[in-house]
Write a protein that holds these residues in place. Structure first.
Motif, PDB file in Angstrom:
ATOM      1  N   LEU A   5      31.744  40.142  41.962  1.00 56.38           N
ATOM      2  CA  LEU A   5      32.966  40.924  41.758  1.00 56.38           C
ATOM      3  C   LEU A   5      34.202  40.080  42.016  1.00 56.38           C
ATOM      4  N   THR A   6      35.122  40.091  41.072  1.00 56.19           N
ATOM      5  CA  THR A   6      36.382  39.367  41.198  1.00 56.19           C
ATOM      6  C   THR A   6      37.517  40.365  40.992  1.00 56.19           C
ATOM      7  N   THR A   7      38.512  40.311  41.837  1.00 61.81           N
ATOM      8  CA  THR A   7      39.638  41.239  41.681  1.00 61.81           C
ATOM      9  C   THR A   7      40.760  40.591  40.894  1.00 61.81           C
ATOM     10  N   TYR A   8      41.238  41.314  39.887  1.00 64.15           N
ATOM     11  CA  TYR A   8      42.394  40.836  39.120  1.00 64.15           C
ATOM     12  C   TYR A   8      43.646  41.347  39.804  1.00 64.15           C
ATOM     13  N   ASP A   9      44.479  40.429  40.255  1.00 65.14           N
ATOM     14  CA  ASP A   9      45.551  40.838  41.156  1.00 65.14           C
ATOM     15  C   ASP A   9      46.937  40.743  40.549  1.00 65.14           C
TER      16      ASP A   9
END
Lengths: 200, 200, 200, 200
Positions: A44-48
């Motif tokens: 999981l990668t968060t787009y910030d």
């Protein structure tokens, strides 16, 4: 009901979109907790940077917009999107609607047939119920593949997370675990059916 | 039904918010047409800088934000808001949701008890029906006073306006005229009842 | 904000419609509690025969239907409708939708300009939030005058009522009292403006 | 996009539910047209007794209700449901909501994981757009598998059907054909994944 076919254990790259821009947002905390709760093989990668995407303007569609290109690539490369939304005025935030509208445009919408899962957290009593319903309707319009169930509605979020934003509520943790397993099945399911693209 | 009480013919200052940022937008054209169709005593002004308002971020609520202060003042000074919205993905644009969310926040929400009328135009067949329903639900949540009827849904907008963006459809013109008269009555109606502020 | 004009203290006859047919329904209990919480001058009567109204069928519109005539008369004679709805499958029950559809038909819809207030109770966690939103949208379409706020959402209803179905939760009692006062103001407000009937 | 895997050409038994009870209803006509437009291997049957199902009442859940048992069996035996809905007051009819609520109840909901497709016809301009959106939300809550796209919205229905209720509009016919093909793929798709039942 027979057991599901076994799915090839391929890594699932999930792009997380938090609907709140607040630094210590409960929805970011919920996304971090989803990452911990996910079974092996999830990344999981968060787009910030959703705030950097300009407001949708049809006159700008042919102009180069680096923040938008970056978002589009991130979505295109992901096997699925996981959106965690607060509820503002009985719906989801404008920043998410704006991102969805950009992504849905053009000859190569990156949302068509993209698996998406929706959840949400709030300190209020009602658990982002109207926000999730509204977001589900909008994503259905884009032809994204929205996970129908299970659902995760976190009310009174301040009781489920500790002072450092770590989940401390075993019921929510168990719900998140079931949710991520189901999302994984959902992604596998669609990935084996590349031809099933229905068009209006 | 008896005739309405006669209302004091006070000027009504209407702030118009177009939901589309496109320069030659059909919704801007519809707002211009509403200005022409309105009875004497209406002053319609279009607010053209919604795109300058940053994305809502609770961490920024106490920071000075000139574009937001300007919008808030314009709304506070208006007797009513007239919003014309396109439909994107079965709902209204993020730029409008973002503006509504900012305006609804803080100790002095400028939307509480504010008369609002909603209309919309599209080149599509379905006339912004889902966009208006979604916007109405959100504005109801803010305690704005949304005109319940009549409604204006302009489908196939390219047939109702000429090449210069001037309304050339007498049916739409008549509908706009009835709509603006009703909106004027709605504003008068609430202005004579300053005490009727109901709170949740 | 100045105090409201004083309203003539006329009795307000409220027709209550429970959305649940269950005999010991929480929504019936909530309607009884609203009757107790209402200020002097309110007369609440519950309409208990919604199940007797046949399913809406356009072919039957010109046939005599006593159950429907009775409902129409009850609505026409009431100064306002108070609807208390459970939530079934993220919306309100079919029995209410059916009644609303019949009432909205014909040359003399009894819903046009009728003041209506919506509340709801459930043993679930989410408090009929989606049911009320859906019902509000439908009633707005009929041109009924739906009280915009305050709202009453009773979750975990089994904790707010005792074994005899009597309200034992002071917070809900206080909310109901504010709600009924606001509904009374809403009714007075519209009753003094007979001419303000806006038509689409 | 690669071609879809070839599906075993198994007959697909579709249960059709018209939302209108009117004998010469446009939605019944649209269901008949869907039957003609469907590819080989489809068997469409219309369920014509929705009006006989009593209003949902939790106190009656354990009582024998033949009309309901009949409906439940018909749904259970079908490979998919095809619902054609009119729009009443910005939503779908109570008769459909009532049927959905009964079907979703009990230990063996016949809607869980059932493939469903929604369409609609109206003589109005707006094509049942709000009715379909509301019905989709309700069916999603039941965990039915609602075909996401394509969509069929028939406006001005009186122009698309002849005096005998036969479809005479080639555009609608082509849309129906694409719709039924997609629905067949949707059914095949889920039938091969019996294990993918996600639960909340």
């Amino acid at each position: 009901v027979e057991p599901a076919e076994s799915f090839t254990p391929v890594a699932k790259r999930i792009l997380c979109l938090p609907g709140s821009l607040r630094r210590h947002s409960w929805n970011r905390a919920l996304l971090r907790a989803a990452s911990s709760a996910a079974p092996a093989g999830f990344e999981l990668t968060t787009y910030d940077d959703l705030a950097a995407v300009p407001m949708f303007d049809q006159d700008r569609e042919d102009l180069p917009t680096p923040s938008l290109d970056q978002l589009r690539s991130a979505v295109a490369e992901a096997d699925g999107l996981l959106i965690s939304t607060p509820e503002y005025n009985h719906s989801f935030p404008g920043v998410l609607k704006n991102a969805v509208d950009w992504l849905s445009r053009g000859p190569h919408s990156t949302l068509i047939a993209k698996p998406v899962a929706i959840m949400g957290a709030t300190t209020g009593t009602w658990g982002t119920r109207l926000a999730q319903a509204a977001l589900r309707q909008v994503l259905t319009a884009t032809e994204a593949r929205v996970l129908p169930s299970p659902t995760v509605f976190v009310a009174h979020a301040e009781k489920s997370f500790d002072a450092d934003g770590r989940l401390c509520d075993p019921q929510v943790a168990a719900a998140l675990s079931r949710f991520m397993i189901a999302f994984g099945d959902w992604i596998s399911h669609w990935s084996r059916l590349p031809g099933l693209v229905v068009q209006g």
